[in-house]
Design a protein around this motif. Sequence first.
Motif, PDB file in Angstrom:
ATOM      1  N   VAL A 109       0.838  -1.208   0.000  1.00 41.50           N
ATOM      2  CA  VAL A 109       0.000   0.000   0.000  1.00 41.50           C
ATOM      3  C   VAL A 109       0.876   1.262   0.000  1.00 41.50           C
ATOM      4  O   VAL A 109       0.427   2.338   0.387  1.00 41.50           O
ATOM      5  CB  VAL A 109      -0.942   0.009   1.219  1.00 41.50           C
ATOM      6  CG1 VAL A 109      -1.957  -1.098   1.111  1.00 41.50           C
ATOM      7  CG2 VAL A 109      -0.159  -0.105   2.538  1.00 41.50           C
ATOM      8  N   THR A 110       2.127   1.119  -0.426  1.00 39.94           N
ATOM      9  CA  THR A 110       3.074   2.232  -0.443  1.00 39.94           C
ATOM     10  C   THR A 110       3.494   2.551  -1.864  1.00 39.94           C
ATOM     11  O   THR A 110       3.766   1.637  -2.655  1.00 39.94           O
ATOM     12  CB  THR A 110       4.333   1.886   0.397  1.00 39.94           C
ATOM     13  OG1 THR A 110       3.942   1.606   1.740  1.00 39.94           O
ATOM     14  CG2 THR A 110       5.324   3.040   0.395  1.00 39.94           C
ATOM     15  N   ARG A 112       5.937   3.457  -4.709  1.00 41.02           N
ATOM     16  CA  ARG A 112       7.369   3.280  -5.007  1.00 41.02           C
ATOM     17  C   ARG A 112       8.157   2.761  -3.802  1.00 41.02           C
ATOM     18  O   ARG A 112       9.137   3.362  -3.385  1.00 41.02           O
ATOM     19  CB  ARG A 112       7.976   4.594  -5.484  1.00 41.02           C
ATOM     20  CG  ARG A 112       7.337   5.184  -6.723  1.00 41.02           C
ATOM     21  CD  ARG A 112       7.906   6.542  -7.091  1.00 41.02           C
ATOM     22  NE  ARG A 112       7.559   7.561  -6.107  1.00 41.02           N
ATOM     23  CZ  ARG A 112       8.386   8.043  -5.205  1.00 41.02           C
ATOM     24  NH1 ARG A 112       9.628   7.603  -5.146  1.00 41.02           N
ATOM     25  NH2 ARG A 112       7.998   8.978  -4.354  1.00 41.02           N
ATOM     26  N   PRO A 113       7.780   1.627  -3.222  1.00 29.91           N
ATOM     27  CA  PRO A 113       8.454   1.153  -2.014  1.00 29.91           C
ATOM     28  C   PRO A 113       9.874   0.671  -2.286  1.00 29.91           C
ATOM     29  O   PRO A 113      10.185   0.172  -3.374  1.00 29.91           O
ATOM     30  CB  PRO A 113       7.568  -0.009  -1.553  1.00 29.91           C
ATOM     31  CG  PRO A 113       6.956  -0.519  -2.812  1.00 29.91           C
ATOM     32  CD  PRO A 113       6.715   0.705  -3.661  1.00 29.91           C
ATOM     33  N   ARG A 114      10.714   0.827  -1.287  1.00 28.32           N
ATOM     34  CA  ARG A 114      12.040   0.199  -1.337  1.00 28.32           C
ATOM     35  C   ARG A 114      11.856  -1.325  -1.257  1.00 28.32           C
ATOM     36  O   ARG A 114      10.864  -1.808  -0.706  1.00 28.32           O
ATOM     37  CB  ARG A 114      12.886   0.626  -0.128  1.00 28.32           C
ATOM     38  CG  ARG A 114      13.137   2.096   0.039  1.00 28.32           C
ATOM     39  CD  ARG A 114      13.869   2.305   1.363  1.00 28.32           C
ATOM     40  NE  ARG A 114      13.959   3.685   1.756  1.00 28.32           N
ATOM     41  CZ  ARG A 114      15.023   4.473   1.568  1.00 28.32           C
ATOM     42  NH1 ARG A 114      16.093   3.989   0.952  1.00 28.32           N
ATOM     43  NH2 ARG A 114      15.025   5.722   1.994  1.00 28.32           N
ATOM     44  N   PRO A 115      12.834  -2.080  -1.712  1.00 24.35           N
ATOM     45  CA  PRO A 115      12.800  -3.532  -1.485  1.00 24.35           C
ATOM     46  C   PRO A 115      12.829  -3.823   0.013  1.00 24.35           C
ATOM     47  O   PRO A 115      13.480  -3.113   0.788  1.00 24.35           O
ATOM     48  CB  PRO A 115      14.077  -4.030  -2.173  1.00 24.35           C
ATOM     49  CG  PRO A 115      14.400  -2.978  -3.186  1.00 24.35           C
ATOM     50  CD  PRO A 115      13.966  -1.678  -2.576  1.00 24.35           C
ATOM     51  N   ALA A 116      12.111  -4.844   0.437  1.00 28.93           N
ATOM     52  CA  ALA A 116      12.037  -5.176   1.863  1.00 28.93           C
ATOM     53  C   ALA A 116      13.420  -5.409   2.456  1.00 28.93           C
ATOM     54  O   ALA A 116      13.724  -4.947   3.566  1.00 28.93           O
ATOM     55  CB  ALA A 116      11.161  -6.414   2.060  1.00 28.93           C
ATOM     56  N   ALA A 117      14.273  -6.120   1.738  1.00 28.44           N
ATOM     57  CA  ALA A 117      15.610  -6.412   2.255  1.00 28.44           C
ATOM     58  C   ALA A 117      16.404  -5.129   2.485  1.00 28.44           C
ATOM     59  O   ALA A 117      17.163  -5.015   3.456  1.00 28.44           O
ATOM     60  CB  ALA A 117      16.352  -7.333   1.283  1.00 28.44           C
ATOM     61  N   GLU A 118      16.232  -4.151   1.603  1.00 27.43           N
ATOM     62  CA  GLU A 118      16.968  -2.884   1.725  1.00 27.43           C
ATOM     63  C   GLU A 118      16.554  -2.119   2.976  1.00 27.43           C
ATOM     64  O   GLU A 118      17.402  -1.631   3.733  1.00 27.43           O
ATOM     65  CB  GLU A 118      16.724  -2.022   0.492  1.00 27.43           C
ATOM     66  CG  GLU A 118      17.385  -0.646   0.561  1.00 27.43           C
ATOM     67  CD  GLU A 118      17.023   0.234  -0.619  1.00 27.43           C
ATOM     68  OE1 GLU A 118      16.900   1.466  -0.446  1.00 27.43           O
ATOM     69  OE2 GLU A 118      16.836  -0.325  -1.731  1.00 27.43           O
ATOM     70  N   LEU A 150      10.125   4.449   6.306  1.00 24.26           N
ATOM     71  CA  LEU A 150      11.128   4.725   5.269  1.00 24.26           C
ATOM     72  C   LEU A 150      10.849   3.993   3.958  1.00 24.26           C
ATOM     73  O   LEU A 150      11.544   4.232   2.971  1.00 24.26           O
ATOM     74  CB  LEU A 150      12.519   4.316   5.773  1.00 24.26           C
ATOM     75  CG  LEU A 150      13.063   5.089   6.969  1.00 24.26           C
ATOM     76  CD1 LEU A 150      14.409   4.513   7.400  1.00 24.26           C
ATOM     77  CD2 LEU A 150      13.214   6.564   6.632  1.00 24.26           C
ATOM     78  N   LEU A 151       9.838   3.146   3.943  1.00 21.21           N
ATOM     79  CA  LEU A 151       9.587   2.323   2.759  1.00 21.21           C
ATOM     80  C   LEU A 151       9.408   3.148   1.491  1.00 21.21           C
ATOM     81  O   LEU A 151       9.911   2.791   0.429  1.00 21.21           O
ATOM     82  CB  LEU A 151       8.330   1.474   2.988  1.00 21.21           C
ATOM     83  CG  LEU A 151       8.526   0.017   3.358  1.00 21.21           C
ATOM     84  CD1 LEU A 151       7.179  -0.644   3.582  1.00 21.21           C
ATOM     85  CD2 LEU A 151       9.333  -0.725   2.305  1.00 21.21           C
ATOM     86  N   GLY A 152       8.685   4.255   1.577  1.00 19.86           N
ATOM     87  CA  GLY A 152       8.354   5.036   0.388  1.00 19.86           C
ATOM     88  C   GLY A 152       9.361   6.106   0.018  1.00 19.86           C
ATOM     89  O   GLY A 152       9.051   7.005  -0.762  1.00 19.86           O
ATOM     90  N   ARG A 153      10.596   6.017   0.561  1.00 20.06           N
ATOM     91  CA  ARG A 153      11.634   7.022   0.302  1.00 20.06           C
ATOM     92  C   ARG A 153      11.095   8.447   0.540  1.00 20.06           C
ATOM     93  O   ARG A 153      11.089   9.284  -0.365  1.00 20.06           O
ATOM     94  CB  ARG A 153      12.161   6.910  -1.129  1.00 20.06           C
ATOM     95  CG  ARG A 153      12.816   5.582  -1.463  1.00 20.06           C
ATOM     96  CD  ARG A 153      13.316   5.558  -2.896  1.00 20.06           C
ATOM     97  NE  ARG A 153      14.061   4.343  -3.199  1.00 20.06           N
ATOM     98  CZ  ARG A 153      13.520   3.198  -3.610  1.00 20.06           C
ATOM     99  NH1 ARG A 153      12.207   3.128  -3.741  1.00 20.06           N
ATOM    100  NH2 ARG A 153      14.260   2.140  -3.850  1.00 20.06           N
TER     101      ARG A 153
END
Length: 327
Positions: A109-110, A112-118, A150-153
């Motif tokens: 639901v975000t 442009r999310p970052r990769p989970a591992a990042e 921080l997921l969505g930069r």
Amino acid sequence: MTDTDQSVIEVEELRRSYSGGFEAVSGISFSVARGEIFALLGTNGAGKTSTVELLEGLAEPTDGRVRIFGLDPYRDRARVRPRTGVMLQEGGFPSDLSVAETVRMWAGVTSRPRPAAEVLELVGLTARSSVRVKQLSGGERRRLDLALALLGRPEVLFLDEPTTGMDPEGRRDTWDLVRALRAQGTTVLLTTHYLEEAEELADRLAILHEGELVLSGTPAEVTATRPSRIRFTLPDGTGPEQLPLSLRAAAEGQRVEIRTDRLQTALAELLRWAEQEGVELAGLDARSASLEEAFLEIAQNRRTGTLGRTPEQDDRTGSDDTMAGTR
């Protein structure tokens, strides 16, 4: 840093009232520049949460104006929210999901999310990715809260008590991460009860009390509003009244405290006097006011109606402890 054209967050005469007429926020104004860490401080009930909720677009102001990226965060929420990250005091995640599953769910639901591992690597949770949320410590849950923020930069990051429950190492790691985000251009608005945290991180800060903004500036500017302190113990046979008249001193027995706006000058005079008189100043300690001292004095003076008074004014009105060695 404070140029209006560079302001990402603008707050003008902001007010928020609740049913019954209680005004939680009473006409405050401040701005936050791009790439700046701004700390909003205050005692419980000062209006911090009410203010931050307005900035996040969760409610509409009773009066005044809020702009994020020049937009109204409440009316233009669909345009503002994808560019912001919010770390609440408590996330309330499903306890039976693993850390990695929680991040992937939130990523769905975000924008442009970052990769989970990042993002898990950023907050130091890589090794705990398969652990269920209910098995995390309080500090680890705060790291997970931060990961999701921080997921969505985000260009603007709201951090509400970000290091509560963390051990000293986790707190320092989080501070380093927040500084790195600032270096990348992220604007951070921080609320915290850890005044050391605000002193370490904030480029500027504002102190709220009972809904009013009572003081703002850099941490150094805020601490400079309060006097420095010199503390020491006099030997038996030497009383505080023997100190030079120009040194303002409060005493409890042989233990003496001097409060001054001229730390270097006062300390030099004290040391000259001690050398001339052959007096040993046991436990000598001289330091500028800390943010914690400034904060506590502001809260106390606000209650007693002496906010903004100088030490000399306090001395004339007898608001300090019993004084010795003064005119």
